[in-house]
Design an enzyme around this catalytic site. Structure first.
Site, short mmCIF file in Angstrom:
data_model
loop_
_atom_site.label_atom_id
_atom_site.label_comp_id
_atom_site.label_asym_id
_atom_site.label_seq_id
_atom_site.Cartn_x
_atom_site.Cartn_y
_atom_site.Cartn_z
CD GLU A 282 -10.38 44.52 84.42
OE1 GLU A 282 -11.64 43.62 83.70
OE2 GLU A 282 -9.17 45.36 84.61
CB CYS B 201 -9.76 47.28 78.14
SG CYS B 201 -10.11 49.44 77.52
CG HIS C 189 -11.12 47.35 82.53
ND1 HIS C 189 -9.95 47.44 82.38
CD2 HIS C 189 -11.79 48.81 81.48
CE1 HIS C 189 -9.21 48.54 81.56
NE2 HIS C 189 -10.47 48.97 81.06
#
Ligand SMILES: NC(=O)CC[C@H](N)C(=O)O
Length: 279
Positions: free
Chosen positions: A241, A112, A239
């Site tokens: 993650e 990001c 993102h």
């Protein structure tokens, strides 16, 4: 999982360059994703927290020890990760870290804000646009390479953030990121941002080697970048993650750890080889 973790004998040093380095909770999902990916690669993650502002030239004057330590930590790591973030503190330090990764071929993952940093860094130092910036940090820059591109959410009333799960299509199907995901035509990942790469700078940046390999369905929002002639340099606007799970690590994270392990092996072999040759 706990058992296999305890059996791991080697660790991989990951420099996490951010603003909130005293608060590992801020990066909890990133830390977890690094754990999942490292274990999948038979490594223990050794996270090296680097406060981005400590890398900056101004810190060399105001707090020289912190500056030296930050650079030693960055240079002693096998890969560099710049996670998401908001606001302008530490941005110059993040740009220096991305430049270091690019020039020294250190595996790099920008998430990001970390992807936006890659675009600013390349624009300033490779395209020669010294004032290139994100509109978030400088509303007057003539070279606004990262621009405000809000999305009015239908599900989050009154919100201007691009939020939630969105589809990214691969523009270059043979790119490394697509291979990491197993060659699908598109991936669905979660977003949380307001700014995006300014599409008018894409052709110049691509000529300089930064390939925009993934975009949204309109083709206007650039979602994945890859640097050519570099072992592993990827930036994602989403993102990854958030979708990482213990036995299902996130592909960009796995790629980073694999590249870091390879670098560790090469550096170790080179230094062993040198030692042998000099005997
Ligand atoms: N989550 C993030 O990293 C956000 C990046 C940037 N501040 C934006 O709003 O676009």
């Amino acid at each position: 999982m706990a058992e296999s973790y305890d059996n791991l004998s080697t660790s991989v040093k990951i420099a996490l360059v951010g603003k909130y380095t005293n608060l590992s909770d801020s990066y909890l999902s990133v830390v977890k994703a690094l754990l999942h990916a490292s274990v999948a690669c038979s490594q223990k993650p050794s996270i090296q927290w680097v406060s981005a502002s400590d890398l900056e030239d101004a810190t060399a004057a105001s707090a020289p020890d912190a500056h030296t330590k930050a650079w030693e930590t960055l240079k002693g790591s096998s890969c560099i990760l710049i996670p998401g973030g908001f606001g302008d503190r530490g941005i110059s330090g993040m740009i220096l870290a991305a430049k270091y990764a690019r020039e020294n071929k250190v595996p790099y993952l920008g998430i990001c804000l970390g992807m936006q940093i890659s675009v600013i860094e390349m624009s300033r130092h490779v395209l020669g646009l010294g004032n290139a910036d994100s509109e978030e940090f400088n509303t007057d820059t003539p070279d606004c390479v990262v621009m405000y591109m809000p999305e009015v959410s239908k599900t989050h009333l009154g919100n201007t953030m691009r939020l939630g799960c969105r589809r990214t299509f691969f523009r270059k199907p043979d790119c490394l990121t697509s291979k990491l995901y197993g060659n699908p035509p598109h991936v669905d990942e979660r977003h949380r941002h307001r700014y995006e790469v300014n599409p008018s700078f894409v052709p110049m940046l691509e000529n300089a080697g930064l390939q925009f390999v993934g975009c949204d369905e309109s083709g206007n929002r650039m979602e994945i970048v890859e640097l050519q002639d570099h072992p592993f340099y990827i930036g994602v606007q989403f993102h990854p993650e958030f979708k990482s799970r213990p036995r299902k690590p996130s592909p960009p994270f796995t790629g980073l750890i694999l590249a870091a392990t390879e670098r560790m092996r090469t550096l170790t072999n080179v230094s062993n080889g040198d030692a042998g040759a000099s005997e």
